[in-house]
Design an enzyme around this catalytic site. Structure first.
Site, short mmCIF file in Angstrom:
data_model
loop_
_atom_site.label_atom_id
_atom_site.label_comp_id
_atom_site.label_asym_id
_atom_site.label_seq_id
_atom_site.Cartn_x
_atom_site.Cartn_y
_atom_site.Cartn_z
N ASP A 93 0.86 -1.17 0.00
CA ASP A 93 0.00 0.00 0.00
C ASP A 93 0.90 1.23 0.00
O ASP A 93 2.07 1.17 0.37
CB ASP A 93 -0.95 -0.02 1.20
CG ASP A 93 -2.13 0.93 0.99
OD1 ASP A 93 -2.91 1.12 1.90
OD2 ASP A 93 -2.23 1.51 -0.12
N ASP A 147 -2.66 7.96 -2.68
CA ASP A 147 -4.00 8.53 -2.72
C ASP A 147 -4.38 9.10 -1.36
O ASP A 147 -3.66 8.93 -0.38
CB ASP A 147 -5.02 7.46 -3.12
CG ASP A 147 -5.11 6.35 -2.07
OD1 ASP A 147 -4.09 6.08 -1.39
OD2 ASP A 147 -6.19 5.78 -1.92
N GLN A 190 -11.68 6.50 -5.96
CA GLN A 190 -12.28 7.11 -4.79
C GLN A 190 -13.67 7.62 -5.16
O GLN A 190 -14.21 7.24 -6.20
CB GLN A 190 -11.38 8.24 -4.26
CG GLN A 190 -10.04 7.76 -3.72
CD GLN A 190 -10.14 6.94 -2.45
OE1 GLN A 190 -11.18 6.89 -1.79
NE2 GLN A 190 -9.07 6.25 -2.09
N ASP A 267 -7.77 -7.40 0.98
CA ASP A 267 -6.82 -7.55 2.09
C ASP A 267 -7.53 -7.13 3.37
O ASP A 267 -8.42 -6.25 3.32
CB ASP A 267 -5.60 -6.63 1.88
CG ASP A 267 -5.90 -5.21 2.34
OD1 ASP A 267 -6.51 -4.45 1.55
OD2 ASP A 267 -5.57 -4.86 3.50
N CYS A 305 -12.15 -28.61 9.86
CA CYS A 305 -10.99 -27.81 9.45
C CYS A 305 -9.72 -28.65 9.54
O CYS A 305 -9.53 -29.42 10.49
CB CYS A 305 -10.86 -26.57 10.35
SG CYS A 305 -9.47 -25.50 9.92
N CYS A 307 -6.55 -27.36 9.66
CA CYS A 307 -5.39 -26.55 10.08
C CYS A 307 -4.77 -27.17 11.33
O CYS A 307 -5.42 -27.97 12.03
CB CYS A 307 -5.81 -25.11 10.34
SG CYS A 307 -6.39 -24.79 12.01
N CYS A 310 -6.87 -27.04 14.57
CA CYS A 310 -8.04 -27.92 14.63
C CYS A 310 -7.66 -29.40 14.64
O CYS A 310 -8.39 -30.23 15.20
CB CYS A 310 -8.97 -27.63 13.47
SG CYS A 310 -9.69 -25.98 13.58
N HIS A 336 -5.33 -20.62 12.19
CA HIS A 336 -6.67 -21.12 11.85
C HIS A 336 -7.47 -20.08 11.04
O HIS A 336 -8.06 -20.39 10.00
CB HIS A 336 -7.47 -21.48 13.11
CG HIS A 336 -8.92 -21.66 12.80
ND1 HIS A 336 -9.44 -22.85 12.29
CD2 HIS A 336 -9.96 -20.79 12.84
CE1 HIS A 336 -10.72 -22.70 12.05
NE2 HIS A 336 -11.07 -21.45 12.36
#
Ligand SMILES: CNc1nc2cc3c(=O)[nH]c(N)nc3c(CCO)c2[nH]1
Ligand SMILES: [Zn+2]
Length: 373
Positions: A93, A147, A190, A267, A305, A307, A310, A336
């Protein structure tokens, strides 16, 4: 491996799209969720763990890295990818948003913004030219225009004036970016919640020409309904053959609603930040692990899950280490949450490719209880 930056739109289902962004550092499957690696780290995660969750790309921040350790030092040390041991694409960014939300003593002029560091109070300046230089020194693959993102609510004149400044800064960003094969510069639309100003902004950006286009100025307190109302028209003002990036979004249902409206990239700090505060996102709803009712619960966060949290730990354990403020708590809950967010993205990519996105979306909402589980 390609030396170019390109976007290949593979399939659409309604307004939803799935495709692949090709960069010299690897491919990004869209719709894509980008974990936020603000200070050259996705907090509580090793880079190989971030990759294991399914992330193809992560986000870095001009504002934080220019203050500490500085872009020049990262450049001297071989660039941000080497510095943080992440060799896949990085989007950075441009700093304007973070200056307005973090820095002190800000002064905004046509040239740019001067401000005091929230780290040590030192004075700094960001302009389109300086932001492009910093992002080049970092070596990021996708660079964002410098910006201004006005805080909402704001009156229409303020929104219009701010958007037109950002469009002049977009021109200067494009000019300063120069010719960098394999790297992309994204423009940022914008215009607040004003449809005509959003269209004016999109036309201005397309006239300049970018490798991708972001919808900025949202997820700044307007609420999901107003955001979706804007997303019902704003992405349509953008080209179809380049990626569309919605900045700063969001909760799982925000993400699904944005993809349904034609967004390709997002994001958000939510999965990592809330992982550290004990808020766990699952397909059935949100689990607040600090709640006493988890103290004796032998079940995993989510039976479905795969992961590490889990597969290997009970809610009782996760409740204990959270309450004890142990480091492993932030590590496991962040892992997770990022894993779950990437599972949502994979599910949408598959559904759009199969033409079954509407059914997938219905199932996504049917599974989720309202409130904590
Ligand atoms: C959390 N909400 C949010 N809204 C945003 C809006 C903007 C925006 O309009 N411009 C720029 N450059 N960045 C933005 C960011 C930071 C991205 O994580 C935003 N983040
Ligand atoms: Zn899990």
């Amino acid at each position: 491996m390609t030396e170019r930056f390109s976007f290949d739109l593979k399939a659409t289902d309604g307004k939803a799209r799935t495709g692949v962004i090709s960069t010299p550092r690897g491919e990004v499957r869209t719709p894509a969720f980008m974990p936020v690696g603000t200070a050259a780290t996705v907090k509580a995660m090793m880079p190989e763990s971030v990759r294991a969750t399914g992330a193809d790309i992560l986000l870095g921040n001009t504002y934080h890295l220019m203050l500490r350790p500085t872009a020049e030092r990262i450049d001297r040390l071989g660039g941000l990818h080497k510095f943080m041991n992440w060799d896949r694409p990085i989007l950075t960014d441009s700093g304007g948003f973070q200056v307005m939300s973090l820095a002190g003593l800000r002064k905004l002029t046509e040239k740019g913004v001067t401000f005091k560091s929230h780290v040590d109070g030192s004075k700094h300046e960001l302009t389109p030219e300086r932001s492009m230089e910093i992002q080049r020194l970092l070596g990021s693959d996708i660079v964002m225009c410098f910006d201004e993102c006005p805080a909402l609510p704001a009156d229409r004149d303020r929104i219009a004036e701010s958007m037109r400044l950002s469009m002049r800064w977009a021109e200067r960003s494009r000019e300063a970016f120069g010719d960098r094969p394999g790297h992309a510069l994204f423009g940022i639309m914008q215009g607040g919640l004003e449809q005509d100003l959003r269209e004016e902004s999109a036309e201005a950006l397309k006239a300049i020409g970018f490798e991708g286009y972001a919808v900025g100025g949202l997820a700044v307190g307007e609420g999901q309904e107003a955001m979706f109302d804007c997303l019902d028209y704003a992405p349509d003002f953008l080209p179809t053959d380049t990626p569309r990036y919605l900045m700063g979004v969001g909760k799982p249902d925000d993400i699904v609603g944005a993809v349904a409206r034609g967004i390709d990239m997002m994001d958000c700090v939510l999965p990592s930040r809330s992982g550290r505060t004990g808020q766990v996102f699952t397909r059935y709803g949100v689990v607040n692990i600090k709640n006493a009712r988890h103290a004796d619960d032998p079940r995993p966060l989510d039976e479905a899950c795969s992961c590490p949290a889990c597969l290997n730990y009970s809610r009782a354990y996760l409740h204990h280490v959270f309450r004890s403020n142990e480091m492993i708590s932030g590590m496991l809950l962040t892992w997770h949450n990022l894993h779950y967010f990437q599972e949502i993205m994979q599910g949408m990519r598959d559904a759009i490719a199969a033409g079954t996105f509407a059914a997938w979306q219905a199932e996504f909402h049917a599974q989720r209880a309202q409130g904590d589980i």
